[in-house]
Design a protein around this motif. Sequence first.
Motif, PDB file in Angstrom:
ATOM      1  N   ILE A  25       0.829  -1.220   0.000  1.00 49.35           N
ATOM      2  CA  ILE A  25       0.000   0.000   0.000  1.00 49.35           C
ATOM      3  C   ILE A  25       0.858   1.263   0.000  1.00 49.35           C
ATOM      4  CG2 ILE A  25      -1.930  -1.184   1.108  1.00 49.35           C
ATOM      5  CD1 ILE A  25      -1.088  -0.038   3.767  1.00 49.35           C
ATOM      6  N   ARG A  26       2.191   1.068  -0.078  1.00 53.67           N
ATOM      7  CA  ARG A  26       3.147   2.160  -0.245  1.00 53.67           C
ATOM      8  C   ARG A  26       3.076   3.193   0.883  1.00 53.67           C
ATOM      9  NH1 ARG A  26       5.760   2.066  -4.874  1.00 53.67           N
ATOM     10  NH2 ARG A  26       6.374   4.255  -4.734  1.00 53.67           N
ATOM     11  N   ILE A  27       3.206   2.683   2.114  1.00 55.63           N
ATOM     12  CA  ILE A  27       3.408   3.572   3.256  1.00 55.63           C
ATOM     13  C   ILE A  27       4.620   3.066   4.024  1.00 55.63           C
ATOM     14  CG2 ILE A  27       0.968   4.139   3.443  1.00 55.63           C
ATOM     15  CD1 ILE A  27       0.878   2.427   5.975  1.00 55.63           C
ATOM     16  N   ALA A  28       5.230   3.925   4.809  1.00 61.82           N
ATOM     17  CA  ALA A  28       6.420   3.542   5.570  1.00 61.82           C
ATOM     18  C   ALA A  28       6.062   2.484   6.610  1.00 61.82           C
ATOM     19  CB  ALA A  28       7.013   4.767   6.240  1.00 61.82           C
ATOM     20  N   TYR A  29       6.843   1.410   6.651  1.00 58.52           N
ATOM     21  CA  TYR A  29       6.490   0.299   7.529  1.00 58.52           C
ATOM     22  C   TYR A  29       6.517   0.652   9.026  1.00 58.52           C
ATOM     23  CZ  TYR A  29      11.445  -0.735   8.578  1.00 58.52           C
ATOM     24  OH  TYR A  29      12.744  -0.673   9.004  1.00 58.52           O
ATOM     25  N   PRO A  30       7.359   1.603   9.527  1.00 57.51           N
ATOM     26  CA  PRO A  30       7.270   1.937  10.948  1.00 57.51           C
ATOM     27  C   PRO A  30       5.881   2.420  11.359  1.00 57.51           C
ATOM     28  CG  PRO A  30       9.319   2.782  10.045  1.00 57.51           C
ATOM     29  CD  PRO A  30       8.499   2.314   8.885  1.00 57.51           C
ATOM     30  N   VAL A  31       5.216   3.169  10.479  1.00 56.19           N
ATOM     31  CA  VAL A  31       3.870   3.659  10.781  1.00 56.19           C
ATOM     32  C   VAL A  31       2.924   2.487  10.981  1.00 56.19           C
ATOM     33  CG1 VAL A  31       1.931   5.018   9.922  1.00 56.19           C
ATOM     34  CG2 VAL A  31       4.281   5.760   9.448  1.00 56.19           C
ATOM     35  N   LEU A  32       2.938   1.531  10.052  1.00 55.73           N
ATOM     36  CA  LEU A  32       2.031   0.388  10.123  1.00 55.73           C
ATOM     37  C   LEU A  32       2.345  -0.494  11.326  1.00 55.73           C
ATOM     38  CD1 LEU A  32      -0.348  -0.730   8.513  1.00 55.73           C
ATOM     39  CD2 LEU A  32       1.249  -2.176   7.263  1.00 55.73           C
ATOM     40  N   LEU A  33       3.616  -0.678  11.638  1.00 51.41           N
ATOM     41  CA  LEU A  33       3.998  -1.530  12.767  1.00 51.41           C
ATOM     42  C   LEU A  33       3.545  -0.939  14.094  1.00 51.41           C
ATOM     43  CD1 LEU A  33       7.598  -2.695  11.763  1.00 51.41           C
ATOM     44  CD2 LEU A  33       5.554  -4.099  11.902  1.00 51.41           C
ATOM     45  N   VAL A  34       3.695   0.378  14.261  1.00 55.04           N
ATOM     46  CA  VAL A  34       3.265   1.010  15.506  1.00 55.04           C
ATOM     47  C   VAL A  34       1.753   0.899  15.678  1.00 55.04           C
ATOM     48  CG1 VAL A  34       3.034   3.225  16.696  1.00 55.04           C
ATOM     49  CG2 VAL A  34       5.211   2.586  15.669  1.00 55.04           C
ATOM     50  N   VAL A  35       1.019   1.169  14.609  1.00 51.38           N
ATOM     51  CA  VAL A  35      -0.443   1.071  14.674  1.00 51.38           C
ATOM     52  C   VAL A  35      -0.868  -0.374  14.945  1.00 51.38           C
ATOM     53  CG1 VAL A  35      -2.577   1.346  13.361  1.00 51.38           C
ATOM     54  CG2 VAL A  35      -0.780   3.077  13.191  1.00 51.38           C
ATOM     55  N   ALA A  36      -0.230  -1.329  14.276  1.00 49.10           N
ATOM     56  CA  ALA A  36      -0.555  -2.738  14.491  1.00 49.10           C
ATOM     57  C   ALA A  36      -0.257  -3.157  15.930  1.00 49.10           C
ATOM     58  CB  ALA A  36       0.234  -3.617  13.523  1.00 49.10           C
ATOM     59  N   ILE A 392       6.068   9.828  19.568  1.00 48.18           N
ATOM     60  CA  ILE A 392       6.427   8.867  18.518  1.00 48.18           C
ATOM     61  C   ILE A 392       5.228   8.584  17.624  1.00 48.18           C
ATOM     62  CG2 ILE A 392       7.169   6.498  18.063  1.00 48.18           C
ATOM     63  CD1 ILE A 392       8.780   6.641  20.681  1.00 48.18           C
ATOM     64  N   LEU A 393       4.078   8.313  18.254  1.00 48.30           N
ATOM     65  CA  LEU A 393       2.874   7.972  17.491  1.00 48.30           C
ATOM     66  C   LEU A 393       2.432   9.138  16.609  1.00 48.30           C
ATOM     67  CD1 LEU A 393       0.650   5.831  17.016  1.00 48.30           C
ATOM     68  CD2 LEU A 393      -0.641   6.915  18.874  1.00 48.30           C
ATOM     69  N   CYS A 394       2.396  10.342  17.162  1.00 47.62           N
ATOM     70  CA  CYS A 394       1.907  11.503  16.406  1.00 47.62           C
ATOM     71  C   CYS A 394       2.851  11.870  15.261  1.00 47.62           C
ATOM     72  CB  CYS A 394       1.722  12.696  17.335  1.00 47.62           C
ATOM     73  SG  CYS A 394       0.333  12.525  18.468  1.00 47.62           S
ATOM     74  N   THR A 395       4.154  11.863  15.530  1.00 49.81           N
ATOM     75  CA  THR A 395       5.080  12.232  14.457  1.00 49.81           C
ATOM     76  C   THR A 395       5.086  11.182  13.346  1.00 49.81           C
ATOM     77  OG1 THR A 395       6.915  11.249  15.720  1.00 49.81           O
ATOM     78  CG2 THR A 395       6.571  13.628  15.922  1.00 49.81           C
ATOM     79  N   LEU A 396       4.970   9.909  13.716  1.00 45.01           N
ATOM     80  CA  LEU A 396       4.926   8.865  12.688  1.00 45.01           C
ATOM     81  C   LEU A 396       3.662   8.977  11.845  1.00 45.01           C
ATOM     82  CD1 LEU A 396       6.289   5.640  14.445  1.00 45.01           C
ATOM     83  CD2 LEU A 396       7.323   6.873  12.542  1.00 45.01           C
ATOM     84  N   LEU A 397       2.528   9.194  12.515  1.00 44.22           N
ATOM     85  CA  LEU A 397       1.262   9.254  11.772  1.00 44.22           C
ATOM     86  C   LEU A 397       1.126  10.561  10.999  1.00 44.22           C
ATOM     87  CD1 LEU A 397      -1.264   7.677  14.318  1.00 44.22           C
ATOM     88  CD2 LEU A 397      -0.234   6.621  12.301  1.00 44.22           C
ATOM     89  N   LEU A 398       1.406  11.687  11.663  1.00 45.42           N
ATOM     90  CA  LEU A 398       1.217  12.988  11.012  1.00 45.42           C
ATOM     91  C   LEU A 398       2.292  13.243   9.963  1.00 45.42           C
ATOM     92  CD1 LEU A 398      -0.153  15.736  10.763  1.00 45.42           C
ATOM     93  CD2 LEU A 398       1.259  16.541  12.675  1.00 45.42           C
ATOM     94  N   GLN A 399       3.542  13.252  10.388  1.00 45.73           N
ATOM     95  CA  GLN A 399       4.622  13.553   9.449  1.00 45.73           C
ATOM     96  C   GLN A 399       4.932  12.371   8.532  1.00 45.73           C
ATOM     97  OE1 GLN A 399       7.231  14.870  12.820  1.00 45.73           O
ATOM     98  NE2 GLN A 399       7.618  16.642  11.510  1.00 45.73           N
ATOM     99  N   GLY A 400       4.885  11.165   9.093  1.00 43.96           N
ATOM    100  CA  GLY A 400       5.221   9.993   8.293  1.00 43.96           C
ATOM    101  C   GLY A 400       4.276   9.755   7.137  1.00 43.96           C
ATOM    102  N   LEU A 401       2.993   9.971   7.369  1.00 46.34           N
ATOM    103  CA  LEU A 401       2.014   9.740   6.300  1.00 46.34           C
ATOM    104  C   LEU A 401       1.952  10.897   5.306  1.00 46.34           C
ATOM    105  CD1 LEU A 401      -0.943   8.093   8.275  1.00 46.34           C
ATOM    106  CD2 LEU A 401       0.683   6.979   6.732  1.00 46.34           C
ATOM    107  N   THR A 402       2.291  12.106   5.751  1.00 42.25           N
ATOM    108  CA  THR A 402       2.148  13.270   4.868  1.00 42.25           C
ATOM    109  C   THR A 402       3.443  13.656   4.153  1.00 42.25           C
ATOM    110  OG1 THR A 402       2.573  14.775   6.727  1.00 42.25           O
ATOM    111  CG2 THR A 402       0.273  14.217   6.259  1.00 42.25           C
ATOM    112  N   LEU A 403       4.599  13.190   4.649  1.00 38.69           N
ATOM    113  CA  LEU A 403       5.873  13.592   4.047  1.00 38.69           C
ATOM    114  C   LEU A 403       5.976  13.223   2.563  1.00 38.69           C
ATOM    115  CD1 LEU A 403       8.654  14.875   4.376  1.00 38.69           C
ATOM    116  CD2 LEU A 403       9.516  12.666   5.188  1.00 38.69           C
TER     117      LEU A 403
END
Length: 524
Positions: A25-36, A392-403
């Motif tokens: 789905i072409r997103i950074a894996y750290p974001v998905l791992l933290v959410v999972a 960690i969660l906010c920066t990964l989700l906010l910046q990680g998904l929008t960068l």
Amino acid sequence: MLAYFPYLLALVIVIVFLIMLANRIRIAYPVLLVVAGLIMSLIPGIPAIHVSPELIFVIFLPPLLYEASWSISWKELWKWRRIICSFAFVVVFLTALSVAFVANAFIPGFSLALGFLLGGIVSPPDAVSAGAILKFVKVPKRVSSILEGESLLNDASSLIIFRFALVAVATGQFVWYHAALSFAWMLIGGTGIGLLIGWIIMKIQRFLPTDANMDIVLSIVTPYIMYMMAEEVHSSGVLAVVSGGLLLSNKRYHFLSGTSRLRGVNVWESFVFVLNGLVFLLIGLDLPQITAGLKGVGFSSAIGYGLLITAVLILGRILAAYGAVVVTLVMRNFITVADSRNPGLKGPLVLGWAGMRGVVSLAAALSIPVYLKDGTEFPERNLILFITFIVILCTLLLQGLTLPHLIRKIKLPDFKDYIPEAQADDLIEKELATRSLQYVSENYTSQTQTHPFLYQLTSKWKNKEIGDTESSISVDIKEVYADLLAQQRLWLLAKNEIDKSLDEDVIRKHLHRIDIEEEKLKHL
């Protein structure tokens, strides 16, 4: 521990499938791992993994830092040294200072020492997150080089701040001249120990009869030795691993065989893959344990504090990125800088927005002792853990998904720092062919005329082509070809030192090809 073993195996399998999904789905894996991990933590019956706080740094940090120091280009690190050092040291200190004052002003019960402790924890951006995100978008080489170099050094500076703040909280005092001496020793001692151990390891692998398996085992234990030796004498283990890793990386073609380099890359990629996956999954899995420890602070208030600190970090980094541009434009009148052109508004925005937090922040927060030396509970430990998790969660989700979308939207300019890759490949192949033909004509003229393998090889070089050459060849011709490959490697290393317009990644690609050719030669 044995009872947890099947659970740990299951986690590794989950990590593999989640990273496959992230790539799909072409997103950074750290974001998905933290959410999972966060979702899994809410499942009833999921066991909690408790790792001793003092072991967090020892288990995860040394190999992750060592691998990063091997991956980075020394040439790039030196070229952008001023902005990298400013972000890794000055910006980290200013970030910790900002967090300290904000926490002291707005979070009840937070002293300046506790604020500095929190600032030291959350100030370093995470290299893994940025690297995973930039994989899906194309950015100028200078941006990725600055991010990689910064992430390699900012861990050391932030952890030094963390250590001093920890002492201040525990003792209730801060003696500046003692701190200055300790700071100097941590820098000098850590760097010196890393370089010394790296030099010893290099000599061992160069002069003793090691094979690829031994070399790989040595490479795995080396960062742990560097880290523990430095920490044992109260210097910086992080700087020891980074400095020693940079030394060995820069000298890898002088003491490691091509087989060891080829196999080592595969082993280390898999090793770091598992470590990173476990860390980011554990970030999410740790939430129930962290929230259960909150005492005297409402859940909504704790989230608010975390969001406040996150906003300070994001705003502070963006301001620092534009501030670095202003300083560069002023200082170019007095010193030589890597690039005196005005980078505009787009580059600093990307650099400022790429400030996701991750592995180091989690490890630092978890390493806070539960009790002080007098037996009392460490003040606000669980609130610091919770705020770190929110950051960690906010920066990964906010910046990680929008960068990635930000990079595509603003369309960074091509700074033309390097020759385009295709052109660089063509240049290197032609010059390698010319140099090789010259070397053959000077040293192996008779063998070229009598053996079809060398005749075929020189014919391809004359046409400026370097490709596979499959043929059964004699032992003496193998020695000739091995000598030619060794000369090509030496020329590439010299070319990398001299020609600043060539991207070192392109050079490394051709060095890797030579290692593969040497490995193939053993089976011809």
